[in-house]
Design a protein around this motif. Structure first.
Motif, PDB file in Angstrom:
ATOM      1  N   GLY A  50       0.790  -1.223   0.000  1.00  0.00           N
ATOM      2  CA  GLY A  50       0.000   0.000   0.000  1.00  0.00           C
ATOM      3  C   GLY A  50       0.821   1.272   0.000  1.00  0.00           C
ATOM      4  O   GLY A  50       0.289   2.355   0.280  1.00  0.00           O
ATOM      5  N   GLN A  51       2.108   1.168  -0.321  1.00  0.00           N
ATOM      6  CA  GLN A  51       2.967   2.347  -0.300  1.00  0.00           C
ATOM      7  C   GLN A  51       2.689   3.277  -1.476  1.00  0.00           C
ATOM      8  O   GLN A  51       2.234   2.852  -2.542  1.00  0.00           O
ATOM      9  CB  GLN A  51       4.455   1.950  -0.383  1.00  0.00           C
ATOM     10  N   THR A  52       2.974   4.544  -1.269  1.00  0.00           N
ATOM     11  CA  THR A  52       3.019   5.525  -2.346  1.00  0.00           C
ATOM     12  C   THR A  52       4.441   6.068  -2.389  1.00  0.00           C
ATOM     13  O   THR A  52       4.840   6.885  -1.547  1.00  0.00           O
ATOM     14  CB  THR A  52       2.021   6.671  -2.116  1.00  0.00           C
ATOM     15  N   HIS A  53       5.219   5.575  -3.331  1.00  0.00           N
ATOM     16  CA  HIS A  53       6.617   5.971  -3.435  1.00  0.00           C
ATOM     17  C   HIS A  53       6.728   7.312  -4.158  1.00  0.00           C
ATOM     18  O   HIS A  53       5.862   7.673  -4.959  1.00  0.00           O
ATOM     19  CB  HIS A  53       7.411   4.910  -4.192  1.00  0.00           C
ATOM     20  N   VAL A  54       7.806   8.037  -3.884  1.00  0.00           N
ATOM     21  CA  VAL A  54       8.028   9.321  -4.541  1.00  0.00           C
ATOM     22  C   VAL A  54       9.480   9.384  -5.019  1.00  0.00           C
ATOM     23  O   VAL A  54      10.329   8.593  -4.601  1.00  0.00           O
ATOM     24  CB  VAL A  54       7.734  10.515  -3.606  1.00  0.00           C
ATOM     25  N   SER A  55       9.738  10.307  -5.925  1.00  0.00           N
ATOM     26  CA  SER A  55      11.110  10.528  -6.398  1.00  0.00           C
ATOM     27  C   SER A  55      11.404  12.019  -6.360  1.00  0.00           C
ATOM     28  O   SER A  55      10.508  12.853  -6.500  1.00  0.00           O
ATOM     29  CB  SER A  55      11.296   9.978  -7.819  1.00  0.00           C
ATOM     30  N   ARG A  56      12.677  12.338  -6.173  1.00  0.00           N
ATOM     31  CA  ARG A  56      13.107  13.725  -6.127  1.00  0.00           C
ATOM     32  C   ARG A  56      14.479  13.852  -6.786  1.00  0.00           C
ATOM     33  O   ARG A  56      15.312  12.956  -6.686  1.00  0.00           O
ATOM     34  CB  ARG A  56      13.215  14.225  -4.671  1.00  0.00           C
ATOM     35  N   GLN A  57      14.706  14.992  -7.435  1.00  0.00           N
ATOM     36  CA  GLN A  57      16.039  15.314  -7.921  1.00  0.00           C
ATOM     37  C   GLN A  57      16.860  15.808  -6.743  1.00  0.00           C
ATOM     38  O   GLN A  57      16.394  16.608  -5.941  1.00  0.00           O
ATOM     39  CB  GLN A  57      15.961  16.400  -9.002  1.00  0.00           C
ATOM     40  N   LEU A  58      18.095  15.287  -6.598  1.00  0.00           N
ATOM     41  CA  LEU A  58      18.939  15.732  -5.496  1.00  0.00           C
ATOM     42  C   LEU A  58      20.406  15.638  -5.888  1.00  0.00           C
ATOM     43  O   LEU A  58      20.912  14.560  -6.204  1.00  0.00           O
ATOM     44  CB  LEU A  58      18.693  14.891  -4.241  1.00  0.00           C
ATOM     45  N   ASP A  59      21.076  16.767  -5.830  1.00  0.00           N
ATOM     46  CA  ASP A  59      22.527  16.839  -5.945  1.00  0.00           C
ATOM     47  C   ASP A  59      23.071  16.801  -4.527  1.00  0.00           C
ATOM     48  O   ASP A  59      22.885  17.744  -3.758  1.00  0.00           O
ATOM     49  CB  ASP A  59      22.931  18.131  -6.654  1.00  0.00           C
ATOM     50  N   VAL A  60      23.737  15.708  -4.161  1.00  0.00           N
ATOM     51  CA  VAL A  60      24.127  15.518  -2.768  1.00  0.00           C
ATOM     52  C   VAL A  60      25.185  16.506  -2.305  1.00  0.00           C
ATOM     53  O   VAL A  60      25.419  16.645  -1.097  1.00  0.00           O
ATOM     54  CB  VAL A  60      24.620  14.078  -2.518  1.00  0.00           C
ATOM     55  N   THR A  61      25.819  17.200  -3.237  1.00  0.00           N
ATOM     56  CA  THR A  61      26.819  18.198  -2.846  1.00  0.00           C
ATOM     57  C   THR A  61      26.178  19.518  -2.438  1.00  0.00           C
ATOM     58  O   THR A  61      26.872  20.439  -2.006  1.00  0.00           O
ATOM     59  CB  THR A  61      27.832  18.454  -3.971  1.00  0.00           C
ATOM     60  N   ASN A  62      24.860  19.611  -2.570  1.00  0.00           N
ATOM     61  CA  ASN A  62      24.112  20.814  -2.217  1.00  0.00           C
ATOM     62  C   ASN A  62      23.420  20.583  -0.873  1.00  0.00           C
ATOM     63  O   ASN A  62      22.371  19.950  -0.798  1.00  0.00           O
ATOM     64  CB  ASN A  62      23.087  21.125  -3.316  1.00  0.00           C
ATOM     65  N   GLY A  63      24.014  21.094   0.191  1.00  0.00           N
ATOM     66  CA  GLY A  63      23.480  20.862   1.521  1.00  0.00           C
ATOM     67  C   GLY A  63      22.088  21.426   1.731  1.00  0.00           C
ATOM     68  O   GLY A  63      21.256  20.815   2.421  1.00  0.00           O
ATOM     69  N   ASP A  64      21.808  22.569   1.146  1.00  0.00           N
ATOM     70  CA  ASP A  64      20.476  23.160   1.272  1.00  0.00           C
ATOM     71  C   ASP A  64      19.419  22.279   0.610  1.00  0.00           C
ATOM     72  O   ASP A  64      18.320  22.106   1.145  1.00  0.00           O
ATOM     73  CB  ASP A  64      20.451  24.554   0.652  1.00  0.00           C
ATOM     74  N   ALA A  65      19.765  21.710  -0.545  1.00  0.00           N
ATOM     75  CA  ALA A  65      18.829  20.832  -1.245  1.00  0.00           C
ATOM     76  C   ALA A  65      18.584  19.557  -0.449  1.00  0.00           C
ATOM     77  O   ALA A  65      17.447  19.070  -0.345  1.00  0.00           O
ATOM     78  CB  ALA A  65      19.358  20.503  -2.636  1.00  0.00           C
ATOM     79  N   VAL A  69      14.922  18.234   1.108  1.00  0.00           N
ATOM     80  CA  VAL A  69      14.329  16.909   0.909  1.00  0.00           C
ATOM     81  C   VAL A  69      14.073  16.236   2.249  1.00  0.00           C
ATOM     82  O   VAL A  69      12.989  15.685   2.487  1.00  0.00           O
ATOM     83  CB  VAL A  69      15.241  16.029   0.028  1.00  0.00           C
ATOM     84  N   ALA A  70      15.051  16.280   3.150  1.00  0.00           N
ATOM     85  CA  ALA A  70      14.889  15.640   4.456  1.00  0.00           C
ATOM     86  C   ALA A  70      13.710  16.233   5.219  1.00  0.00           C
ATOM     87  O   ALA A  70      12.890  15.496   5.793  1.00  0.00           O
ATOM     88  CB  ALA A  70      16.172  15.774   5.264  1.00  0.00           C
ATOM     89  N   ASP A  71      13.604  17.550   5.220  1.00  0.00           N
ATOM     90  CA  ASP A  71      12.519  18.203   5.957  1.00  0.00           C
ATOM     91  C   ASP A  71      11.168  17.913   5.322  1.00  0.00           C
ATOM     92  O   ASP A  71      10.174  17.659   6.029  1.00  0.00           O
ATOM     93  CB  ASP A  71      12.764  19.709   6.011  1.00  0.00           C
ATOM     94  N   GLU A  72      11.112  17.966   3.990  1.00  0.00           N
ATOM     95  CA  GLU A  72       9.845  17.681   3.305  1.00  0.00           C
ATOM     96  C   GLU A  72       9.349  16.274   3.630  1.00  0.00           C
ATOM     97  O   GLU A  72       8.174  16.074   3.959  1.00  0.00           O
ATOM     98  CB  GLU A  72      10.033  17.818   1.794  1.00  0.00           C
ATOM     99  N   ILE A  73      10.233  15.291   3.528  1.00  0.00           N
ATOM    100  CA  ILE A  73       9.830  13.909   3.762  1.00  0.00           C
ATOM    101  C   ILE A  73       9.507  13.685   5.236  1.00  0.00           C
ATOM    102  O   ILE A  73       8.539  12.997   5.580  1.00  0.00           O
ATOM    103  CB  ILE A  73      10.932  12.945   3.285  1.00  0.00           C
ATOM    104  N   ALA A  74      10.299  14.280   6.127  1.00  0.00           N
ATOM    105  CA  ALA A  74      10.025  14.141   7.562  1.00  0.00           C
ATOM    106  C   ALA A  74       8.642  14.678   7.905  1.00  0.00           C
ATOM    107  O   ALA A  74       7.927  14.095   8.728  1.00  0.00           O
ATOM    108  CB  ALA A  74      11.096  14.866   8.372  1.00  0.00           C
ATOM    109  N   ASP A  75       8.253  15.770   7.264  1.00  0.00           N
ATOM    110  CA  ASP A  75       6.965  16.393   7.560  1.00  0.00           C
ATOM    111  C   ASP A  75       5.797  15.699   6.874  1.00  0.00           C
ATOM    112  O   ASP A  75       4.693  15.658   7.428  1.00  0.00           O
ATOM    113  CB  ASP A  75       6.991  17.871   7.145  1.00  0.00           C
ATOM    114  N   SER A  76       6.037  15.128   5.685  1.00  0.00           N
ATOM    115  CA  SER A  76       4.917  14.559   4.925  1.00  0.00           C
ATOM    116  C   SER A  76       4.744  13.053   5.134  1.00  0.00           C
ATOM    117  O   SER A  76       3.613  12.558   5.210  1.00  0.00           O
ATOM    118  CB  SER A  76       5.097  14.834   3.431  1.00  0.00           C
TER     119      SER A  76
END
Length: 256
Positions: A50-65, A69-76
């Protein structure tokens, strides 16, 4: 239902980790610097639980990005685990490695793990989550006897040390931090490395592949799924009292 973010999951080991964790009832957030590749991985994932998976673009060298992502997923969805898997390699003799290549390797393979680990930990601490973080290192993070990969070796030794430092500091928040150390994994990255090592050593890709198999006591190149099983274990309740470890998953190619 638990949620995990996986970096570098558009292909290779990262995609295998995403597929396996989805099969084991995790909700997966597939991220990659290549947004299309991340979305392609998302479409491969089982939704049987029953999962709803998601995908996101992420450049791991960009700490703000990474933090976004971490905050969005933690909250949602709730952020239960983070797998820092994104990595790159190229091969050259130590004396010939250009500074820009060194900078790129360290930025992605080490700084990226650092920044993503910070982002994940901050979000977990804010939400009071007893989380799991797993970093992808390498058996090249435990031995320097690896040809033409001095910058990669340096980055992966750094990941092993960083994993221990993170584990020590985050233990008080009930967050475990471990790493996996793959060996000769059959991926598109490996195909490039076969060609590079053959050219640098005056050999052939077939001969190099044979030497890698010969160096592996279990007698074969490993698959991305072999690595994914190790990650799945470290994220499981069976590993609840394991932290600061770098788990060798390499068929015996390096033993410590």
């Amino acid at each position: 239902m638990s949620t995990v973010v996986i970096t570098g999951s558009g292909s290779g080991i990262g995609r295998a980790i995403a597929v396996m964790l989805a099969d084991r009832d995790w909700t997966v957030v597939a991220t990659d610097v290549n947004e299309v590749a991340a979305a392609e991985t998302r479409e491969l994932l089982s939704t049987a639980a029953g999962q709803t998976h998601v995908s996101r673009q992420l450049d791991v060298t960009n700490g703000d990005a990474a933090q976004a992502v971490a905050d969005e997923i933690a909250d949602s969805l709730g952020l239960d685990a983070w797998v820092s898997n994104a990595g790159i390699s190229f091969m050259e003799r130590f004396v010939d490695i250009p500074r820009e290549k060194l900078d790129l390797t360290l930025d992605v393979n080490l700084k990226g793990v650092f920044l993503c680990g910070q982002a994940a930990a901050r979000a977990m601490i804010r939400n009071g989550t007893s989380g799991r973080i797993v970093n992808t290192a390498s058996m090249a993070g435990k031995q320097g006897r690896v040809p033409f990969l001095a910058d990669y070796v340096a980055s992966k030794f750094g990941v092993v040390g960083l994993t221990q430092a993170m584990a020590f500091e985050l233990a008080s928040h009930n967050i475990t931090v471990n790493a996996v150390c793959p060996g000769f994994v059959a991926t598109a990255m490996q195909e490039r490395e076969l060609a590079w090592e053959a050219a640098l050593s005056g050999s052939t890709p077939e001969a190099v592949r044979g030497s890698w198999v010969a160096a592996t006591p279990l007698g074969r190149l490993q698959t991305p799924e072999d690595v994914a099983r190790g990650v799945s274990f470290l994220l499981s309740d069976d590993a609840a009292f394991i932290t600061g470890e770098s788990l060798s998953v390499n068929g015996g190619a390096y033993m410590d």
